[in-house]
Design a protein around this motif. Structure first.
Motif, PDB file in Angstrom:
ATOM      1  N   LYS A  48      -8.964   0.715  40.854  1.00  7.48           N
ATOM      2  CA  LYS A  48      -8.375  -0.306  41.564  1.00  7.48           C
ATOM      3  C   LYS A  48      -7.641  -0.089  43.194  1.00  7.48           C
ATOM      4  O   LYS A  48      -7.567  -1.222  43.655  1.00  7.48           O
ATOM      5  N   ALA A  57      -9.293  -3.210  45.533  1.00  3.01           N
ATOM      6  CA  ALA A  57      -9.660  -3.940  45.676  1.00  3.01           C
ATOM      7  C   ALA A  57      -8.935  -5.088  47.557  1.00  3.01           C
ATOM      8  O   ALA A  57      -9.763  -5.830  47.179  1.00  3.01           O
ATOM      9  N   ASP A  91     -15.455 -11.186  42.830  1.00  5.92           N
ATOM     10  CA  ASP A  91     -15.051 -10.238  41.969  1.00  5.92           C
ATOM     11  C   ASP A  91     -14.665  -9.228  41.682  1.00  5.92           C
ATOM     12  O   ASP A  91     -15.994  -8.675  42.303  1.00  5.92           O
ATOM     13  N   TYR A  92     -13.603  -8.309  41.991  1.00  2.00           N
ATOM     14  CA  TYR A  92     -14.066  -7.226  41.153  1.00  2.00           C
ATOM     15  C   TYR A  92     -13.658  -7.055  39.647  1.00  2.00           C
ATOM     16  O   TYR A  92     -12.122  -7.326  39.232  1.00  2.00           O
ATOM     17  N   ILE A  93     -14.370  -6.328  39.330  1.00  2.00           N
ATOM     18  CA  ILE A  93     -14.259  -6.025  37.627  1.00  2.00           C
ATOM     19  C   ILE A  93     -13.579  -4.263  37.392  1.00  2.00           C
ATOM     20  O   ILE A  93     -14.994  -3.198  37.857  1.00  2.00           O
ATOM     21  N   ARG A 132     -13.220 -10.550  29.693  1.00  2.00           N
ATOM     22  CA  ARG A 132     -13.574 -11.203  31.334  1.00  2.00           C
ATOM     23  C   ARG A 132     -14.368 -10.634  31.913  1.00  2.00           C
ATOM     24  O   ARG A 132     -14.711 -11.522  33.151  1.00  2.00           O
ATOM     25  N   MET A 149     -16.003 -14.339  34.462  1.00  2.00           N
ATOM     26  CA  MET A 149     -16.621 -14.086  35.702  1.00  2.00           C
ATOM     27  C   MET A 149     -17.803 -14.736  35.660  1.00  2.00           C
ATOM     28  O   MET A 149     -17.863 -14.838  36.155  1.00  2.00           O
ATOM     29  N   ASP A 156      -5.079  -6.907  42.056  1.00  2.00           N
ATOM     30  CA  ASP A 156      -6.080  -6.542  41.842  1.00  2.00           C
ATOM     31  C   ASP A 156      -7.667  -6.979  41.470  1.00  2.00           C
ATOM     32  O   ASP A 156      -8.995  -6.584  41.674  1.00  2.00           O
ATOM     33  N   ASN A 157      -7.210  -8.391  41.513  1.00  2.00           N
ATOM     34  CA  ASN A 157      -8.153  -9.493  40.929  1.00  2.00           C
ATOM     35  C   ASN A 157      -8.608 -10.418  41.856  1.00  2.00           C
ATOM     36  O   ASN A 157      -7.693 -10.188  43.019  1.00  2.00           O
ATOM     37  N   ILE A 217      -9.593 -14.004  42.807  1.00  2.00           N
ATOM     38  CA  ILE A 217      -9.747 -15.284  41.828  1.00  2.00           C
ATOM     39  C   ILE A 217     -10.371 -15.960  43.441  1.00  2.00           C
ATOM     40  O   ILE A 217      -9.583 -16.683  44.708  1.00  2.00           O
TER      41      ILE A 217
END
Length: 270
Positions: free
Chosen positions: A84, A87, A97-99, A107, A111, A171-172, A174
């Motif tokens: 995490k 990010a 994005d950050y998966i 999810r 995305m 941590d996502n 957008i």
């Protein structure tokens, strides 16, 4: 769309490849494990998106993303990682994005849908711009007033379409249309951003954040505030000949400082 998966764990690479095929029309052209191999691959072939793990041999994912960011034609980057803590840096690199691992199928599907939509929109915008550049030249002399009106209309149109910015939440990353931002407020070492889809906390100064926004639409009305001029619904006279700004759909009021009043009046034609 053409995609490259960069992942040194074979089960994770195979799972991601399966999910991409299951939930999108994206073509995975190769799966690589080593950062230097990726750079060599990209010297010979172009891809539209890279699904990039951070912990890979030779050249880690963050350093690789820095190199890719210097390319003339940059692919989208989607980080896929178990960590995490990267990010914020991913946001600075303007990742799509950050998966986080382990993968959540819903999810991933969301995305991929956003990715294909963004690719289509950006591709169509590039086609329009190329068509405009290659089109015939006409004698279209205008008066100053006509030029100003058409230029203002074009600027407002550009500000409302095709302008996106990456915002960070839990941590996502957008991907957000800048037209959906109401205002931003400086709070110590971070910037709070208020949008139609809620609040975001960005790990950058308000000056840095303002620099990423369309300057024709976003005005630094106060040392601690940036406002979207197109979202103002009411201008309220305040003390010392300043103003409070009330925005659409929000209860908050944004101040205009004394040092910004003259410029604000000119922009709003007051």
């Amino acid at each position: 769309m053409r995609a490259l998966i960069v992942e040194d764990e074979i089960p994770a690479s195979e799972e991601l490849n399966y999910l991409i095929q299951e939930h999108s029309q994206i073509e995975v052209v190769d799966c690589l494990e080593d950062g230097l191999d990726v750079l060599k691959f990209l010297q010979e072939q172009e891809v539209d998106v890279i699904f990039l793990d951070i912990n890979i041999p030779s050249l880690d994912g963050m350093m690789l993303a820095h190199h890719i960011g210097k390319f003339a034609s940059k692919p989208y980057i989607v980080f896929t990682t178990a960590y995490k803590e990267h990010a914020a840096e991913a946001f600075e690199l303007e990742a799509f994005d950050y998966i986080l691992k382990p993968y959540d199928e819903k999810r991933i599907a969301t995305m991929l849908h956003k990715l294909e939509t963004a690719f289509k929109r950006d591709h169509e915008q590039d086609e329009r711009e190329r068509g405009s550049d290659d089109g015939p030249i006409h004698n279209t002399a205008q008066t100053n007033d006509e030029w100003s009106a058409s230029n203002l209309q074009a600027r407002e149109s550009n500000a409302q379409t095709g302008r996106r910015i990456n915002l960070l939440r839990n941590d996502n990353i957008i991907v957000t249309d800048t037209a959906d931002i109401y205002y931003a407020e400086a709070q110590e070492k971070v910037t709070k951003v208020y949008t139609k889809n809620g609040e975001f906390t960005m790990p950058v100064s308000i000056s840095d954040f303002h620099g990423r926004l369309p300057q024709e639409t976003f005005f630094r009305c106060h040392r601690s505030y940036v406002v979207n001029l197109s979202q103002i619904r009411e201008i309220v006279p305040w003390f010392n000949n300043t103003y409070l700004l009330r925005l659409r759909d929000l209860e908050a009021e944004v101040p205009v400082s004394r040092g910004k009043v003259k410029e604000f009046r000119q922009l709003m034609r007051i």
